[in-house]
Each structure stands twice: as structure tokens, then as C-alpha cells.
Design a protein around this motif. Structure first.
Motif, PDB file in Angstrom:
ATOM      1  N   LEU A   4      -3.744  57.930  33.005  1.00  0.00           N
ATOM      2  CA  LEU A   4      -4.509  58.652  32.001  1.00  0.00           C
ATOM      3  C   LEU A   4      -3.783  59.933  31.629  1.00  0.00           C
ATOM      4  O   LEU A   4      -3.401  60.707  32.505  1.00  0.00           O
ATOM      5  N   VAL A   5      -3.600  60.132  30.337  1.00  0.00           N
ATOM      6  CA  VAL A   5      -3.057  61.384  29.815  1.00  0.00           C
ATOM      7  C   VAL A   5      -4.156  62.010  28.963  1.00  0.00           C
ATOM      8  O   VAL A   5      -4.656  61.388  28.023  1.00  0.00           O
ATOM      9  N   VAL A   6      -4.535  63.229  29.316  1.00  0.00           N
ATOM     10  CA  VAL A   6      -5.584  63.950  28.595  1.00  0.00           C
ATOM     11  C   VAL A   6      -4.962  65.186  27.971  1.00  0.00           C
ATOM     12  O   VAL A   6      -4.295  65.963  28.657  1.00  0.00           O
ATOM     13  N   LYS A   7      -5.184  65.354  26.669  1.00  0.00           N
ATOM     14  CA  LYS A   7      -4.734  66.566  25.977  1.00  0.00           C
ATOM     15  C   LYS A   7      -5.975  67.347  25.564  1.00  0.00           C
ATOM     16  O   LYS A   7      -6.858  66.805  24.899  1.00  0.00           O
ATOM     17  N   VAL A   8      -6.025  68.597  25.973  1.00  0.00           N
ATOM     18  CA  VAL A   8      -7.135  69.465  25.576  1.00  0.00           C
ATOM     19  C   VAL A   8      -6.594  70.493  24.591  1.00  0.00           C
ATOM     20  O   VAL A   8      -5.618  71.185  24.873  1.00  0.00           O
ATOM     21  N   THR A   9      -7.218  70.534  23.415  1.00  0.00           N
ATOM     22  CA  THR A   9      -6.744  71.377  22.320  1.00  0.00           C
ATOM     23  C   THR A   9      -7.609  72.602  22.108  1.00  0.00           C
ATOM     24  O   THR A   9      -7.345  73.382  21.195  1.00  0.00           O
ATOM     25  N   ALA A  10      -8.633  72.770  22.925  1.00  0.00           N
ATOM     26  CA  ALA A  10      -9.579  73.883  22.749  1.00  0.00           C
ATOM     27  C   ALA A  10      -9.673  74.686  24.033  1.00  0.00           C
ATOM     28  O   ALA A  10      -9.519  74.147  25.128  1.00  0.00           O
ATOM     29  N   GLY A  11      -9.941  75.959  23.879  1.00  0.00           N
ATOM     30  CA  GLY A  11     -10.138  76.837  25.027  1.00  0.00           C
ATOM     31  C   GLY A  11     -11.577  77.316  25.093  1.00  0.00           C
ATOM     32  O   GLY A  11     -12.509  76.583  24.745  1.00  0.00           O
ATOM     33  N   ARG A  17     -16.132  71.251  24.787  1.00  0.00           N
ATOM     34  CA  ARG A  17     -15.033  70.301  24.593  1.00  0.00           C
ATOM     35  C   ARG A  17     -13.940  70.540  25.630  1.00  0.00           C
ATOM     36  O   ARG A  17     -13.416  69.599  26.225  1.00  0.00           O
ATOM     37  N   CYS A  18     -13.618  71.793  25.867  1.00  0.00           N
ATOM     38  CA  CYS A  18     -12.606  72.134  26.859  1.00  0.00           C
ATOM     39  C   CYS A  18     -13.007  71.647  28.242  1.00  0.00           C
ATOM     40  O   CYS A  18     -12.234  70.983  28.933  1.00  0.00           O
ATOM     41  N   ASN A  19     -14.225  71.963  28.647  1.00  0.00           N
ATOM     42  CA  ASN A  19     -14.694  71.570  29.973  1.00  0.00           C
ATOM     43  C   ASN A  19     -14.757  70.058  30.115  1.00  0.00           C
ATOM     44  O   ASN A  19     -14.454  69.524  31.186  1.00  0.00           O
TER      45      ASN A  19
END
Length: 119
Positions: A4-11, A17-19
Motif C-alpha cells: 500500500l502506498v498512501v499519499k496525503v496532500t493535506a495538513g 482528510r490528513c488524519n
């Protein structure tokens, strides 16, 4: 089991969304999957010591705890361009965090048996 590769674009500006991205990545590590979590945009700050500890979302597992699960059992990467735009260098990130670019991300997600998610 697939990787699994997860990209998080929000802080912190989009805390839920970040959490969620960190929660999915940490849950997959706990389930035994090979996990790579990519921090992009404002999420890049969470590769720096103390920043995840400042994050707060009611009724959510602390972000620092989720980050530490990923660091212990997977990989955590800060986007090169995102880091540079924020003045984050290799000496600024936590032990075990790497800084890498789009070519590395593309290589990871195009590998056989990989599921990629973007939050």
C-alpha cells in the motif's frame, strides 16, 4: 497481501482528510502490509520533529502515534519539492524519514501488486 502506498496532500488545514490517510497507513502496517506513506503539500511538515505532536483532531488517534507506527513498520517520505518550498532539508526531518521526488513515487505505485491511495 498487496503493498500500500498512501499519499496525503493535506495538513492541519484539512485535519480529517490528513488524519484519515495516517490512520489507513498505520492500520495497514498493523495488518502486516508493506506500507509507504508520502507526505506532500502541507502534510510535509509532519516529517519534521514536533509537528505531528501539535496536530489535534477530536476523537482521533494522535497523529504522532500513527506516524510512529508507520515509521516502525513501513516507510515515510516527504516530497522533495514540497520540502524545498517549505525550507525543509534532510537534516530537518525525523530519523527514518526520507525526502524523495515524483520519480520515486511513480516507481513505487507502478510496481506489481501495489494499491495506491491519495488523500
Amino acid at each position: 497481501m498487496r503493498s500500500l502506498v498512501v499519499k496525503v496532500t493535506a495538513g492541519a488545514e484539512d485535519a480529517e482528510r490528513c488524519n484519515q490517510a495516517f490512520t489507513v497507513a498505520a492500520s495497514a502496517v498493523a495488518a502486516g502490509a508493506s506500507v509507504s506513506l508520502w507526505l506532500t503539500g502541507e502534510a510535509a511538515w509532519f516529517g519534521v520533529p514536533g509537528k505531528a505532536e501539535e496536530f489535534s483532531l477530536p476523537l482521533a488517534t494522535p497523529l504522532a502515534d500513527l506516524r510512529d507506527v508507520v515509521l516502525a513498520g513501513g516507510t515515510l517520505t516527504v516530497c522533495t519539492q514540497c520540502a524545498e518550498r517549505r525550507g525543509i532539508g534532510a537534516d530537518d526531518v525525523l530519523d527514518g524519514v526520507r525526502i524523495a521526488g515524483a520519480a520515486s513515487f511513480a516507481e513505487e505505485i507502478l510496481d506489481d501488486g501495489v494499491q495506491a491511495l491519495v488523500y
